[in-house]
Design an enzyme around this catalytic site. Structure first.
Site, short mmCIF file in Angstrom:
data_model
loop_
_atom_site.label_atom_id
_atom_site.label_comp_id
_atom_site.label_asym_id
_atom_site.label_seq_id
_atom_site.Cartn_x
_atom_site.Cartn_y
_atom_site.Cartn_z
N LYS A 6 0.70 -1.11 -0.53
CA LYS A 6 -0.05 0.11 0.80
C LYS A 6 0.19 1.44 0.12
CE LYS A 6 -2.84 2.91 1.26
NZ LYS A 6 -4.69 3.44 0.09
N CYS A 19 -4.48 10.53 1.06
CA CYS A 19 -3.11 9.85 1.40
C CYS A 19 -2.27 10.06 0.54
CB CYS A 19 -4.24 8.24 0.39
SG CYS A 19 -4.85 7.22 1.10
#
Ligand code: SAJ
Length: 445
Positions: free
Chosen positions: A228, A282
């Protein structure tokens, strides 16, 4: 690295990860409890409710009330229709419900002082689950975390239940959906599942197989956590490279957009696009987590610096267009952090507003997708009337249809600074605008 089917402790870094097509079927209509009903948790809960009975948990009572009323606190294509369809199998509350599957989707903000992940919400969620955890239950962590968090923090917290880690199942599986396409991507994107043992991987793969059509890939928690961070760091560094190319192109008097398009025709080149800075919840955050437990952070933090410097570069360009006139009125087009969404988290527009206001400039704002912001968005005609400079910040497709002649008629001075290379410079110049495009040195000579 993969988990070997015959021996869950054996790993081999040379082997590719497996497809999970041979996993055991998840029990249909399992009881699922999703902790955290934010931009990821709520759609995850609703998608799971197509196959299971789902209780969504959030500590914010007003959010829970709104969701229970069907007044969803997020704007994503098809989410209201999905909510209607699964209403009988979905409910929201502030306390954890006893379940077979627990999914933790709580936020991991950056600790502002130390620039490291604040995992306290993840820990609190695991603490809430522990009292109701039963042998055989599955816990999946989806929140973005530094590698090692699942095994070092979540597993021992769950063990306070009195169960040992061989008695429950625990996996990490990152969400990877892009805001604006959340439901489609949550279903169609491939998923990475890292379990603490073979039973955990099997159980988590079976859970995701129940509503994901993309491939579900098996690995260990640390790799899944790393994947991720690697994906979002790759994007941040690539955008920083594009921004660096833009600054170089300005000095060399050439157009970076044309150069990037031509370079990207090479089969092994894929450069992202320069812009006013990197926003969202993010990409500007996750690179901080990548290196926090290591000694390596040169390239990653340099890329962060380059991207963070872009709003100041834009403001310098606007000042140049205005010839230093700080009594001017500047209209920002776009408050959202990217095109097509109304999401303003960490948007570069916030920094632009602060920097321009600091110069004494009167700042106006328009965004077709945003209703409220520190500077109130206005209808286009009002935001532009009497303005001295338009700054195209967000790449909303609506802005490609702007009519320069119409806008120029109501402006005090016809200046345009395009941070995305989105608009057709010749037609704006033909309408009498002085135009500067970020990364196009020809417009700044
Ligand atoms: N941006 C540029 N140039 C580009 C691309 C983006 O300046 O070429 C800017 C955007 O304008 C925006 C920022 O970067 O301000 C981030 O936008 P994004 O589209 O790159 O990222 P997000 O935050 O909307 O979604 C990302 C996605 N990650 C990747 O594509 C690797 C998404 O798949 C993740 O699920 C999401 O982060 C997340 O939740 O982590």
């Amino acid at each position: 690295m993969r988990i070997d089917q015959s021996d869950s402790t054996t790993t081999d870094t040379s082997l590719p990860v497996d497809d999970a097509s041979d996993t055991a079927a998840v029990e249909p209509d399992a009881d699922v409890c999703v902790l955290g009903l934010g931009h990821v948790g709520l759609p995850t809960a609703l998608l799971a409710a197509q196959e299971h009975t789902v209780v969504g948990v959030d500590i914010d009572q007003s959010r829970v009330d709104a969701i229970e009323r069907g007044d969803l606190p997020m704007d994503e294509p098809d989410i209201d229709q999905l909510y209607e369809r699964v209403a009988a199998d979905f409910s929201a509350q502030t306390t954890v419900a006893d379940a077979d599957v627990y999914v933790i989707v709580t936020p991991t903000p950056v600790d502002a002082e130390r620039a490291v992940a604040d995992v306290s919400y993840v820990e609190a969620a695991a603490e809430m689950i522990a009292p109701t955890l039963s042998p055989g239950d599955l816990v999946v962590l989806e929140s973005t975390v530094p590698p090692g968090t699942t095994e070092r923090l979540v597993a021992p917290t769950l063990e306070t239940s009195g169960l040992s880690r061989s008695e429950f199942r625990l996996a990490f599986s990152p969400e990877r959906a892009s805001p604006g396409e959340t439901l489609t991507e949550m279903v169609e994107n491939s998923r990475v599942v890292g379990g603490i043992d073979e039973e955990s991987v099997d159980a988590a793969c079976a859970f995701y197989d129940s509503f994901v059509t993309g491939a579900v890939r098996r690995t260990v928690p640390r790799v899944a956590e790393f994947v991720k961070l690697v994906e979002n760091t790759f994007r941040d560094v690539n955008i920083a490279l594009a921004n660096e190319f833009a600054l170089v192109a300005e000095e060399l008097g050439l157009d970076v957009h044309e150069a990037i398009d031509l370079a990207n025709e090479h089969p092994r080149v894929g450069i992202h696009h320069p812009g006013p800075g990197v926003g969202g919840h993010c990409i500007p955050v996750d690179p901080n987590f990548l290196s926090q437990h290591t000694t390596r952070d040169r390239l990653v933090s340099l890329a962060r610096d380059v991207n963070d410097s872009m709003p100041a570069h834009v403001v310098q360009g606007v000042e140049d267009l205005l010839d230093g006139d700080t009594d001017a009125t500047v209209t920002l087009l776009g408050a959202a952090y990217k095109g097509g969404v109304g999401d303003t988290r960490r948007t570069p527009t916030r920094t632009l507003v602060d920097l321009l206001a600091g110069l004494g400039v009167d700042v106006r704002l328009h965004d077709p997708h945003v209703d409220s912001f520190p500077v109130d968005p206005e209808p286009l005609a009002e935001a532009v009337a009497g303005s001295d400079c338009l700054v195209l910040v967000t790449d909303h497709s609506e802005y490609t249809a702007l009519d320069p002649s119409e806008l120029g008629e109501v402006m005090a001075t016809k200046n345009l600074y395009d941070t995305r290379g989105l608009l057709d410079t010749p037609s704006w110049e033909a309408a009498g605008f002085e135009v500067a495009v970020l990364g196009d040195g020809r417009t700044q000579e």
